[in-house]
Design a protein around this motif. Structure first.
Motif, mmCIF file in Angstrom:
data_model
loop_
_atom_site.group_PDB
_atom_site.id
_atom_site.type_symbol
_atom_site.label_atom_id
_atom_site.label_comp_id
_atom_site.label_asym_id
_atom_site.label_seq_id
_atom_site.Cartn_x
_atom_site.Cartn_y
_atom_site.Cartn_z
ATOM 1 N N PHE A 194 -17.494 24.936 28.559
ATOM 2 C CA PHE A 194 -18.772 25.302 27.949
ATOM 3 C C PHE A 194 -19.920 24.526 28.583
ATOM 4 N N LEU A 195 -19.629 23.356 29.126
ATOM 5 C CA LEU A 195 -20.634 22.452 29.686
ATOM 6 C C LEU A 195 -21.673 22.080 28.622
ATOM 7 N N PRO A 196 -21.244 21.395 27.585
ATOM 8 C CA PRO A 196 -22.138 21.110 26.460
ATOM 9 C C PRO A 196 -23.341 20.244 26.811
ATOM 10 N N TYR A 197 -23.233 19.430 27.856
ATOM 11 C CA TYR A 197 -24.330 18.525 28.192
ATOM 12 C C TYR A 197 -25.179 19.030 29.359
ATOM 13 N N LYS A 198 -24.924 20.249 29.775
ATOM 14 C CA LYS A 198 -25.744 20.864 30.822
ATOM 15 C C LYS A 198 -27.128 21.173 30.245
ATOM 16 N N GLU A 199 -28.175 20.863 31.014
ATOM 17 C CA GLU A 199 -29.532 21.092 30.539
ATOM 18 C C GLU A 199 -29.866 22.584 30.577
ATOM 19 N N VAL A 200 -30.713 22.998 29.655
ATOM 20 C CA VAL A 200 -31.058 24.416 29.483
ATOM 21 C C VAL A 200 -32.394 24.714 30.145
ATOM 22 N N SER A 201 -32.438 25.810 30.883
ATOM 23 C CA SER A 201 -33.689 26.240 31.517
ATOM 24 C C SER A 201 -34.465 27.146 30.576
ATOM 25 N N ARG A 202 -35.719 27.388 30.901
ATOM 26 C CA ARG A 202 -36.549 28.275 30.086
ATOM 27 C C ARG A 202 -35.978 29.697 30.079
ATOM 28 N N GLY A 203 -35.443 30.120 31.213
ATOM 29 C CA GLY A 203 -34.839 31.455 31.278
ATOM 30 C C GLY A 203 -33.610 31.558 30.395
ATOM 31 N N GLU A 204 -32.762 30.505 30.430
ATOM 32 C CA GLU A 204 -31.574 30.497 29.570
ATOM 33 C C GLU A 204 -31.964 30.460 28.096
ATOM 34 N N MET A 205 -33.005 29.697 27.789
ATOM 35 C CA MET A 205 -33.508 29.659 26.412
ATOM 36 C C MET A 205 -33.933 31.048 25.951
ATOM 37 N N ALA A 206 -34.622 31.782 26.840
ATOM 38 C CA ALA A 206 -35.091 33.120 26.484
ATOM 39 C C ALA A 206 -33.917 34.050 26.184
ATOM 40 N N VAL A 207 -32.854 33.933 26.961
ATOM 41 C CA VAL A 207 -31.668 34.766 26.732
ATOM 42 C C VAL A 207 -31.005 34.386 25.417
ATOM 43 N N MET A 208 -30.867 33.092 25.171
ATOM 44 C CA MET A 208 -30.246 32.629 23.924
ATOM 45 C C MET A 208 -30.994 33.164 22.705
ATOM 46 N N LEU A 209 -32.323 33.011 22.707
ATOM 47 C CA LEU A 209 -33.103 33.450 21.556
ATOM 48 C C LEU A 209 -33.096 34.969 21.423
ATOM 49 N N SER A 210 -33.104 35.669 22.539
ATOM 50 C CA SER A 210 -33.061 37.136 22.491
ATOM 51 C C SER A 210 -31.757 37.608 21.862
ATOM 52 N N LYS A 211 -30.661 36.980 22.217
ATOM 53 C CA LYS A 211 -29.369 37.341 21.618
ATOM 54 C C LYS A 211 -29.308 36.934 20.145
ATOM 55 N N ALA A 212 -29.819 35.748 19.839
ATOM 56 C CA ALA A 212 -29.740 35.233 18.478
ATOM 57 C C ALA A 212 -30.533 36.091 17.502
ATOM 58 N N PHE A 213 -31.680 36.611 17.955
ATOM 59 C CA PHE A 213 -32.557 37.356 17.051
ATOM 60 C C PHE A 213 -32.548 38.860 17.307
ATOM 61 N N GLY A 214 -31.605 39.304 18.147
ATOM 62 C CA GLY A 214 -31.396 40.733 18.323
ATOM 63 C C GLY A 214 -32.465 41.456 19.110
ATOM 64 N N TYR A 215 -33.111 40.772 20.068
ATOM 65 C CA TYR A 215 -34.121 41.427 20.885
ATOM 66 C C TYR A 215 -33.452 42.149 22.051
ATOM 67 N N SER A 216 -33.885 43.339 22.327
ATOM 68 C CA SER A 216 -33.378 44.079 23.477
ATOM 69 C C SER A 216 -33.998 43.485 24.740
ATOM 70 N N PHE A 217 -33.148 43.121 25.733
ATOM 71 C CA PHE A 217 -33.708 42.490 26.931
ATOM 72 C C PHE A 217 -33.038 42.949 28.228
#
Length: 472
Positions: free
Chosen positions: A119-142
């Motif tokens: 899983f790489l729990p300590y890998k740092e998150v990029s802004r692009g990865e953050m956008a994907v995470m939030l889009s999936k979490a809140f059900g946004y079509s992307f």
């Protein structure tokens, strides 16, 4: 000379006033390192227990978010099961602070791992990865792309670009910025543009329904909705729905909303279950109430948690052919004699009293009581009812099984119908208390009680098979 003195006074004033508008730190939820631009959002997330710091005063605003931290932030926001446990990843053990949230987020399709079962729990998150995470979490079509996820956030006023005009997808995201974007995704009032539309009409299932500022009971109530009130709904955050009722806007637990105007329309056809069930009345008795708070632990009052549980079980039973009545559905005081007589007055067939235990801080577990003082048939049925519910409660919360016990509690020995008294857990134990104050775990327990009642009727020869799907 007067002018010179005035100059120094003004200069001293300027030097001692915090220049919050110029990027300096402001206190947020007791944190001294949160920039002013993020203080409202961090305060909001901290109020709901979604965000926390490395200490009581340090949030780590300028630190880059790791994948484990992102999983915990999102998991808490959505009310996912954060119980530490084994995961599918070789690099996330059960002791990892975010193991439960990681596993839940992966099971929900919000996060995924890497080759080799990592899983790489300590890998740092990029802004692009953050956008994907939030889009999936809140059900946004992307469209499954970084640019699509970036557009999903910017078009909703959740995120914006960086200085060069791009979204900055490859840049690492700091905790302060992650908090800002997560708060905006949850609550549209933080967004740079107002994009939420209340397009869905729904109705409340219960009276005095709290409309809260955020998606958990940790958030303050902004107002209440009456039973069967019509509301306008927008988006969902986990088990909570963002609604508007008159001038009140906020979150209500989705459990208490329905999509049909009449509650009877949500009941499964009687023909799918045993027709004899229509003559069966279940009495639910949330203990204590009003001037009697019951046991208290870690700021939680027994009367509140058992009422919330009772209302949840009540809503499940209302979707079945059973009749269901509650000794109390609000914060009122009832004598033990009134509770015990309630089943008889209301032609009840089963009586279930709901409580939380209290003892030393080390005491933990779930137990159920019945009385053998009644006639032999009621005593046997009471033990059967207690046993069936206890089995389900243990499976739901996996606390110490303290067993099914005979006791002379007034509401049991003075009842005219098969009766059981449930002790969900110890409000004075930190681990048990965490479950008692969690909507996720109370939903789980309410289903367990509902299933236990069905198990009892099944053992008594009633056909209840079609009713197990109600709580799915």
């Amino acid at each position: 000379m007067v002018k010179r003195s005035f100059f120094f006074v003004v200069l001293a004033f300027i030097l001692t006033v915090p220049l919050l508008g110029f990027g300096q730190s402001a206190s947020a939820a007791g944190f001294v390192d949160v920039p002013y631009r993020a203080s409202k959002e961090v305060n909001y997330l901290a109020e709901g227990g979604i965000a926390n710091g490395s200490s009581a005063t340090i949030f780590g605003a300028d630190k880059t978010v790791t994948r484990a931290e992102a999983a915990a932030f999102i998991g808490r926001a959505l009310g996912l099961d954060g119980t530490k446990r084994e995961t599918k990843f070789v690099d996330v053990g059960s002791g990892n602070f975010a193991s439960g949230y990681i596993q839940s987020a992966v099971e929900g399709g919000i996060l995924s791992g890497y080759d080799g079962g990592r899983f790489l729990p300590y890998k740092e998150v990029s802004r692009g990865e953050m956008a994907v995470m939030l889009s999936k979490a809140f059900g946004y079509s992307f469209g499954g792309t970084l640019s699509g996820a970036a557009n999903a956030l910017t078009s909703r006023g959740i995120a914006s670009g960086v200085a060069d005009g791009s979204f900055g997808s490859s840049q690492m995201i700091k905790r302060a910025d992650f908090a800002i974007f997560l708060a905006r995704a949850i609550a549209p009032t933080f967004r740079t543009i107002q994009t939420d539309e209340f397009k869905t009409t729904m109705w409340s299932n219960t009276g005095d329904l709290n409309v809260r500022s955020g998606p958990s009971t940790a958030y303050a109530s902004k107002g209440k909705v009456a039973k069967d009130a019509r509301v306008s709904a927008a988006h969902k955050v986990g088990n909570w729905t963002y609604i508007r009722s008159g001038t009140t806007v906020g979150f209500v637990n989705s459990y208490y909303l329905r999509s049909t105007e009449t509650s009877s329309a949500t009941k499964p056809p009687v023909s799918t279950a045993d027709p004899r069930l229509t003559s069966q009345t279940i009495i639910l008795d949330p203990g204590h109430g009003g001037s009697d708070p019951g046991a208290i632990g870690f700021g939680l009052q027994e009367k509140d948690v058992v009422l919330k549980t009772g209302l949840k079980v009540n809503n499940l039973l209302k979707q079945t052919p059973f009749n269901v009545k509650m000794t109390r559905s609000t914060d009122v005081y009832l004598t033990l004699a009134n509770r015990a007589a309630f089943a008889s007055r209301n032609n009840g067939n089963v009586f279930v009293s709901i409580h939380a235990n209290a003892a030393s801080a080390s005491a933990t577990g779930t137990e159920t009581f019945y009385s053998a003082a009644a006639n032999s048939q009621n005593a046997a049925d009471s033990k059967l009812l207690a046993t069936k519910i206890q089995e389900r409660m243990i499976a739901a919360w996996d606390l110490r099984d303290r067993g099914v016990k005979e006791a002379g509690y007034y509401v049991l020995k003075n009842n005219t119908v098969p009766s059981a008294l449930l002790e969900l857990g110890f409000i004075t134990n930190k681990g048990d208390n965490d479950k008692l104050k969690s909507d996720y775990w109370l939903n789980s327990m309410s289903k367990a009680i509902y299933y236990g009642i069905l198990d009892y009727y099944n053992a008594k020869g009633y056909d209840v098979n079609s009713l197990y799907n109600v709580a799915k």
